[in-house]
Design an enzyme around this catalytic site. Structure first.
Site, mmCIF file in Angstrom:
data_model
loop_
_atom_site.group_PDB
_atom_site.id
_atom_site.type_symbol
_atom_site.label_atom_id
_atom_site.label_comp_id
_atom_site.label_asym_id
_atom_site.label_seq_id
_atom_site.Cartn_x
_atom_site.Cartn_y
_atom_site.Cartn_z
ATOM 1 C CB ALA A 93 32.820 41.370 45.468
ATOM 2 C CE1 TYR A 94 37.839 46.018 40.085
ATOM 3 C CE2 TYR A 94 39.098 46.874 41.942
ATOM 4 C CZ TYR A 94 38.917 46.730 40.577
ATOM 5 O OH TYR A 94 39.823 47.299 39.716
#
Length: 266
Positions: free
Chosen positions: A170-171
């Site tokens: 996600a990052y």
């Protein structure tokens, strides 16, 4: 008999830094790369405004800058809260009347784990801080910059935005989106004299890496082994690249995501 006048003026002897005379906002300034940048930018002559979720966390950095003869103050900013971001930029205008540079450095960390274990909350948090928060900050900063003829913005992305990121999916995804936003802003605002660039640091010795090492022992050794220069970056080394991009020395540089990764992404 003639003599030669060897008198020099104060103008001749006063050191001029990369950022002398500029008002620069630094977000995420309470620790890591942001704190290093605040100290460095002040050394380079900038008036620095430090932003973080709590001004209490900024007190030590502000004190360090002032002890070194620099000019610094702090404002509250939460990158997950658009109202807070706009209010912080308004405070910069109230205190200094303009904004010449902004280093958007805050980031939401993610607990390491595979894509299948990434939760909706992980996605929402990354979006709120690493994309929407950066978008809100950039647009508010640009609005203030254009009132005084332009400026420069630098966004902190990540080496994880440039390749698959199985440990921090996600990052990495939101940081890749930030790269696109940086390029679009550079093209959109270039005619107004606003340059927008990004940094993609590799492994950097910050609290975020400490947290990742605690959750995944051995990650520091793995990062070091994959870095041609054979070590982690220090936060100030990343800040040095940001200082140059914010300075007039980089006057023809915009739309770039500059790797600061010791060759790890080569």
């Amino acid at each position: 008999m003639t003599t030669t006048d060897t008198t020099t003026t104060a103008h001749d002897t006063t050191p001029v830094g990369l950022l002398t005379g500029k008002v620069v906002l630094v977000t995420g300034a309470s620790r890591g790369i942001g704190a290093a940048a605040a100290r460095l930018f002040a050394e380079e002559g900038a008036v620095v405004v430090l932003a973080a979720r709590s001004t209490d966390a900024l007190e030590g950095v502000v004190a360090d800058v002032r002890a070194g003869g620099g000019v610094a103050d702090a404002v509250t900013m939460d990158l997950a809260d658009p109202v807070s971001i706009r209010a912080a930029v308004d405070r910069v205008e109230q205190r200094h009347g303009r904004l010449d540079g902004a280093f958007n450095n805050g980031a939401a960390g993610q607990s390491p784990g595979p894509l299948d274990a990434t939760s909706e909350d992980d996605i929402d948090r990354q979006y709120a801080v690493n994309f929407r928060g950066q978008w809100t900050a950039m647009t508010a900063e640009a609005e203030l910059m254009r009132r005084s003829g332009g400026g420069a913005i630098v966004n902190t992305s990540s080496i994880g935005s440039r390749r698959a990121n199985p440990h921090l999916p996600a990052y990495g995804a939101m940081k890749r989106a930030l790269n696109s936003l940086t390029e679009t802003a550079a093209v959109t605002w270039g005619a107004e004299g606003i340059r927008v660039n990004g940094l993609t640091p590799g492994g950097t010795a910050t609290e975020m890496i400490d947290d990742w090492e605690a959750a995944t022992p051995g990650i520091v050794d793995a990062i070091t082994a994959s870095t041609p220069l054979g070590r982690m970056a220090q936060p100030r080394e990343v800040a040095e690249a940001a200082a140059w991009l914010l300075s007039d020395r980089a006057s023809m540089v915009t739309g770039v995501s500059l790797p600061v990764d010791g060759g790890a992404g080569a």
